[in-house]
Design an enzyme around this catalytic site. Structure first.
Site, mmCIF file in Angstrom:
data_model
loop_
_atom_site.group_PDB
_atom_site.id
_atom_site.type_symbol
_atom_site.label_atom_id
_atom_site.label_comp_id
_atom_site.label_asym_id
_atom_site.label_seq_id
_atom_site.Cartn_x
_atom_site.Cartn_y
_atom_site.Cartn_z
ATOM 1 N N ALA A 1 0.845 -1.408 0.110
ATOM 2 C CA ALA A 1 0.040 -0.153 -0.059
ATOM 3 C C ALA A 1 0.838 1.422 0.242
ATOM 4 C CB ALA A 1 -1.007 -0.011 1.251
ATOM 5 N N GLN B 1 1.262 3.511 2.067
ATOM 6 C CA GLN B 1 2.109 3.723 3.521
ATOM 7 C C GLN B 1 2.622 2.326 3.851
ATOM 8 O OE1 GLN B 1 3.178 6.267 5.112
ATOM 9 N NE2 GLN B 1 2.139 7.576 3.653
ATOM 10 N N SER B 2 3.049 1.567 3.055
ATOM 11 C CA SER B 2 3.534 0.213 3.543
ATOM 12 C C SER B 2 4.664 0.272 4.073
ATOM 13 C CB SER B 2 3.909 -0.592 1.876
ATOM 14 O OG SER B 2 4.491 -1.756 2.289
ATOM 15 N N ASN B 3 4.586 -0.337 5.515
ATOM 16 C CA ASN B 3 5.938 -0.582 6.089
ATOM 17 C C ASN B 3 6.703 -1.579 5.548
ATOM 18 O OD1 ASN B 3 5.076 1.179 8.438
ATOM 19 N ND2 ASN B 3 3.493 -0.454 8.672
ATOM 20 N N CYS C 1 7.461 -2.096 2.252
ATOM 21 C CA CYS C 1 8.188 -1.227 1.393
ATOM 22 C C CYS C 1 9.289 -0.604 1.683
ATOM 23 C CB CYS C 1 7.176 -0.469 0.229
ATOM 24 S SG CYS C 1 6.077 -1.650 -0.759
#
Ligand SMILES: *Cc1c(COP(=O)(O)O)cnc(C)c1O
Length: 324
Positions: A71, A73-75, A77
């Protein structure tokens, strides 16, 4: 047990701390916290442990470019981008969602780490991902596809070893409670609990999935982790404990439950939680404490899985502004 290749960059073992003021405030069981928000890679989180094994695999396969998805705000990524920088890989992130006007939180860190960002929709995500991998190969590079959430057997095995780490710290707990989503963390923990003889319960608070769906996914993944480690073990849905009572308005929809949990951890213990994962899991745990789900002579360990940069994302501004 097989030796699994690993590149060590996580800050381990992560501390285990008592939460005496929060325990007292809630009047429930003794509370402990395992600080996997301190694993390293831009504030840390659970993906750092997984990436130690995934990067070793990428390196052994001769890859030069990490490709993954998540997403906005992917942690996962953000930690992959940081791991790539640290390991000397290029990084391409396929982010699913609206490209925001303001770059903040995890997205800001993705850019700071020099990741190339490809925008897509949730529906087209897997297709875009395959396309990016194909284009990267066609350009003469060697891509390594880091699975969604770092959750395949390679990534998830890290949480079997995390249980071993916890037991080697001499920690006794009746319950481990944490945020469960793609399921790799819980799958690894379940295998680790079995292999290293953890006597308590492993309870995942579902972030975005119905219980049966998540239990089945985790059971399959746990069996794959056991196989990967060379252990003859299979797991079924009944072996997996999931509570899906706290899905609220869906993924990333913050309610008063998450806000209260974030406030209580901050003001009683000086510990930050994130709005999407740990805020929801801690909110669920607090609700279960209030309902008397745990007995008062038990010890409950909240396994902090990270996510702190999302607290500073424009999208979740209301969580930390005066609205709190
Ligand atoms: C990814 C993530 C989780 C969920 O872990 P899974 O292994 O995908 O179940 C929980 N908390 C945070 C902060 C995460 O980034």
């Amino acid at each position: 047990m097989k030796q699994i290749a690993r590149i060590e960059f996580a800050h381990l073992p992560t501390p285990v701390e008592r939460l005496p003021r929060l325990s007292e405030y809630l009047g429930g069981p003794e509370l402990l916290i395992k600080r996997d928000d301190q694993t390293g890679l831009a504030t840390g989180g659970n993906k750092t442990r997984k990436l130690e094994y995934l990067l070793a695999e990428a390196q052994n396969l001769g890859a030069d470019t990490l490709v993954t998805t998540g997403a906005v705000q992917s942690n996962h990524c953000r930690q992959t981008a940081a791991a790539a920088a640290r390991g000397g890989f290029d990084c391409i992130l396929v982010l699913a969602g609206e490209r925001p006007d303001m770059v903040s939180g995890n997205l800001l860190l993705d850019q700071l780490y020099g990741a190339e960002i490809v925008w897509t929709t949730r529906e087209a995500r897997d297709e875009t991902l395959q396309q990016v991998v194909a284009e990267t190969s066609a350009a003469g590079l060697s891509p390594y596809l880091v699975p969604y959430g770092g959750s395949n057997a390679t990534g998830a095995c890290s949480y079997a070893f995390a249980i071993q780490e916890l037991l080697m710290q001499g920690v006794q707990a009746d319950w481990i409670v944490f945020a469960s989503s793609s399921g790799g963390t819980q799958a690894g923990m379940v295998v680790g609990a079995h292999l290293f003889e953890f006597s308590g319960q492993v309870l995942g608070i579902s972030i975005d999935e119905q219980a049966e769906v998540l239990q089945e996914r985790i059971a399959g993944l746990a069996s794959a982790v056991a196989d990967f480690l060379g252990e003859d073990l299979t797991f079924s849905s009944q072996d997996i404990r999931v509570n899906a009572d706290y899905l609220g308005g869906g993924y990333g929809v913050v309610s008063e439950m998450e806000r209260e949990a974030i406030r209580l951890f901050a003001r009683n213990e000086g510990i930050l939680l994130d709005p999407v994962y740990t805020g929801r899991a801690a909110g669920g745990m607090i609700d279960l404490i209030r309902k008397g789900y745990f007995s008062s002579d038990e010890t409950v360990l909240f396994w902090h899985t990270g996510g702190i940069p999302a607290l500073f994302a424009e999208k979740y501004r209301g969580v930390v502004s005066g609205e709190l």
